[in-house]
Design a protein around this motif. Sequence first.
Motif, PDB file in Angstrom:
ATOM      1  N   THR A  23      -7.902   2.467 -13.465  1.00 48.46           N
ATOM      2  CA  THR A  23      -6.900   3.110 -12.618  1.00 48.46           C
ATOM      3  C   THR A  23      -7.043   2.571 -11.199  1.00 48.46           C
ATOM      4  O   THR A  23      -8.087   2.010 -10.838  1.00 48.46           O
ATOM      5  N   ARG A  24      -6.010   2.765 -10.380  1.00 44.98           N
ATOM      6  CA  ARG A  24      -6.112   2.330  -8.974  1.00 44.98           C
ATOM      7  C   ARG A  24      -7.220   3.104  -8.270  1.00 44.98           C
ATOM      8  O   ARG A  24      -7.931   2.564  -7.435  1.00 44.98           O
ATOM      9  N   GLU A  25      -7.395   4.381  -8.618  1.00 51.61           N
ATOM     10  CA  GLU A  25      -8.451   5.191  -8.016  1.00 51.61           C
ATOM     11  C   GLU A  25      -9.835   4.646  -8.358  1.00 51.61           C
ATOM     12  O   GLU A  25     -10.705   4.549  -7.484  1.00 51.61           O
ATOM     13  N   ALA A  26     -10.046   4.305  -9.618  1.00 53.00           N
ATOM     14  CA  ALA A  26     -11.343   3.759 -10.045  1.00 53.00           C
ATOM     15  C   ALA A  26     -11.619   2.424  -9.364  1.00 53.00           C
ATOM     16  O   ALA A  26     -12.748   2.141  -8.952  1.00 53.00           O
ATOM     17  N   CYS A  27     -10.596   1.608  -9.235  1.00 48.93           N
ATOM     18  CA  CYS A  27     -10.743   0.310  -8.584  1.00 48.93           C
ATOM     19  C   CYS A  27     -11.137   0.482  -7.119  1.00 48.93           C
ATOM     20  O   CYS A  27     -12.073  -0.160  -6.634  1.00 48.93           O
ATOM     21  N   LEU A  28     -10.453   1.370  -6.417  1.00 49.91           N
ATOM     22  CA  LEU A  28     -10.762   1.616  -5.013  1.00 49.91           C
ATOM     23  C   LEU A  28     -12.169   2.204  -4.864  1.00 49.91           C
ATOM     24  O   LEU A  28     -12.923   1.814  -3.966  1.00 49.91           O
ATOM     25  N   ALA A  29     -12.559   3.107  -5.744  1.00 49.99           N
ATOM     26  CA  ALA A  29     -13.906   3.683  -5.708  1.00 49.99           C
ATOM     27  C   ALA A  29     -14.963   2.586  -5.892  1.00 49.99           C
ATOM     28  O   ALA A  29     -16.004   2.593  -5.213  1.00 49.99           O
ATOM     29  N   GLU A  30     -14.718   1.643  -6.782  1.00 52.10           N
ATOM     30  CA  GLU A  30     -15.661   0.537  -6.991  1.00 52.10           C
ATOM     31  C   GLU A  30     -15.741  -0.368  -5.765  1.00 52.10           C
ATOM     32  O   GLU A  30     -16.808  -0.863  -5.419  1.00 52.10           O
ATOM     33  N   LEU A  53     -12.954  12.052   3.508  1.00 53.99           N
ATOM     34  CA  LEU A  53     -12.063  11.420   4.471  1.00 53.99           C
ATOM     35  C   LEU A  53     -10.629  11.511   3.967  1.00 53.99           C
ATOM     36  O   LEU A  53     -10.355  11.181   2.814  1.00 53.99           O
ATOM     37  N   GLU A  54      -9.723  11.940   4.819  1.00 54.90           N
ATOM     38  CA  GLU A  54      -8.290  11.968   4.510  1.00 54.90           C
ATOM     39  C   GLU A  54      -7.653  10.860   5.332  1.00 54.90           C
ATOM     40  O   GLU A  54      -7.830  10.806   6.553  1.00 54.90           O
ATOM     41  N   MET A  55      -6.910   9.988   4.675  1.00 55.80           N
ATOM     42  CA  MET A  55      -6.298   8.864   5.373  1.00 55.80           C
ATOM     43  C   MET A  55      -4.855   8.677   4.930  1.00 55.80           C
ATOM     44  O   MET A  55      -4.499   9.005   3.803  1.00 55.80           O
ATOM     45  N   ALA A  56      -4.056   8.126   5.817  1.00 54.92           N
ATOM     46  CA  ALA A  56      -2.672   7.790   5.495  1.00 54.92           C
ATOM     47  C   ALA A  56      -2.600   6.306   5.158  1.00 54.92           C
ATOM     48  O   ALA A  56      -3.307   5.492   5.750  1.00 54.92           O
ATOM     49  N   ALA A  85     -18.034   7.115  -5.003  1.00 54.08           N
ATOM     50  CA  ALA A  85     -16.801   7.593  -4.377  1.00 54.08           C
ATOM     51  C   ALA A  85     -15.851   8.161  -5.420  1.00 54.08           C
ATOM     52  O   ALA A  85     -15.793   7.674  -6.550  1.00 54.08           O
ATOM     53  N   ASP A  86     -15.138   9.198  -5.023  1.00 46.04           N
ATOM     54  CA  ASP A  86     -14.030   9.730  -5.802  1.00 46.04           C
ATOM     55  C   ASP A  86     -12.787   9.579  -4.947  1.00 46.04           C
ATOM     56  O   ASP A  86     -12.822   9.860  -3.740  1.00 46.04           O
ATOM     57  N   VAL A  87     -11.699   9.155  -5.570  1.00 46.93           N
ATOM     58  CA  VAL A  87     -10.464   8.881  -4.845  1.00 46.93           C
ATOM     59  C   VAL A  87      -9.344   9.723  -5.432  1.00 46.93           C
ATOM     60  O   VAL A  87      -9.188   9.801  -6.648  1.00 46.93           O
ATOM     61  N   ASP A  88      -8.570  10.344  -4.554  1.00 46.26           N
ATOM     62  CA  ASP A  88      -7.387  11.101  -4.949  1.00 46.26           C
ATOM     63  C   ASP A  88      -6.222  10.561  -4.132  1.00 46.26           C
ATOM     64  O   ASP A  88      -6.201  10.708  -2.903  1.00 46.26           O
ATOM     65  N   ILE A  89      -5.264   9.906  -4.803  1.00 48.27           N
ATOM     66  CA  ILE A  89      -4.158   9.257  -4.118  1.00 48.27           C
ATOM     67  C   ILE A  89      -2.909  10.121  -4.206  1.00 48.27           C
ATOM     68  O   ILE A  89      -2.477  10.492  -5.297  1.00 48.27           O
ATOM     69  N   GLY A  90      -2.348  10.442  -3.036  1.00 51.72           N
ATOM     70  CA  GLY A  90      -1.091  11.175  -2.947  1.00 51.72           C
ATOM     71  C   GLY A  90       0.035  10.217  -2.591  1.00 51.72           C
ATOM     72  O   GLY A  90      -0.135   8.999  -2.586  1.00 51.72           O
ATOM     73  N   ALA A  91       1.188  10.772  -2.244  1.00 49.38           N
ATOM     74  CA  ALA A  91       2.358   9.953  -1.943  1.00 49.38           C
ATOM     75  C   ALA A  91       2.145   9.068  -0.706  1.00 49.38           C
ATOM     76  O   ALA A  91       2.446   7.879  -0.735  1.00 49.38           O
ATOM     77  N   GLN A  92       1.643   9.639   0.380  1.00 49.78           N
ATOM     78  CA  GLN A  92       1.453   8.852   1.597  1.00 49.78           C
ATOM     79  C   GLN A  92       0.066   9.019   2.210  1.00 49.78           C
ATOM     80  O   GLN A  92      -0.214   8.453   3.261  1.00 49.78           O
ATOM     81  N   THR A  93      -0.763   9.802   1.564  1.00 48.92           N
ATOM     82  CA  THR A  93      -2.138   9.968   2.026  1.00 48.92           C
ATOM     83  C   THR A  93      -3.071   9.816   0.829  1.00 48.92           C
ATOM     84  O   THR A  93      -2.630   9.844  -0.322  1.00 48.92           O
ATOM     85  N   PHE A  94      -4.330   9.654   1.122  1.00 54.71           N
ATOM     86  CA  PHE A  94      -5.323   9.664   0.056  1.00 54.71           C
ATOM     87  C   PHE A  94      -6.610  10.259   0.579  1.00 54.71           C
ATOM     88  O   PHE A  94      -6.874  10.250   1.778  1.00 54.71           O
ATOM     89  N   ARG A  95      -7.373  10.822  -0.344  1.00 55.00           N
ATOM     90  CA  ARG A  95      -8.645  11.446  -0.010  1.00 55.00           C
ATOM     91  C   ARG A  95      -9.755  10.648  -0.661  1.00 55.00           C
ATOM     92  O   ARG A  95      -9.707  10.327  -1.841  1.00 55.00           O
TER      93      ARG A  95
END
Length: 138
Positions: A23-30, A53-56, A85-95
């Motif tokens: 997933t894109r989340e797993a890739c970013l976490a790696e 961290l919350e980022m746009a 890392a754990d990643v949660d991707i929203g529409a315009q932000t991610f945690r």
Amino acid sequence: MAGSGHRTVPHPADVTIEAWGPTREACLAEAVVGLAASFVDLSDATPVDTVTLEMAADDDEDRLVAALDQLIYLVDTQGVVPLRADVDIGAQTFRLTVSVASIDEVTPIGASPKAVALSGLEFRHIGNEWRCRATIDV
């Protein structure tokens, strides 16, 4: 390559991190863990805290740069390195929720990261996996 993972690739005067996952989340976490593994030995590291961290970001490449830049900032200002890392991707932000270790408790194996180079960035879906690549100025 099956599953998730990361590696560093030689690059003149810098280091390139490649990461992949289902997933894109797993890739970013790696990629986050790959950043730390590019300059410290994480094998015996123990988590001392969790940082959220919350980022746009507008797209996957922006997320990659934002996450890595923020973690370089944490290394410099708080003396911590990401372990997981754990990643949660929203529409315009991610945690990004990151378990961190003290930089004083890990063994350096390379030059500390200074910034993410904007040239050569990649974040894409290929077949049934996500792959990303970033060059880090050291």
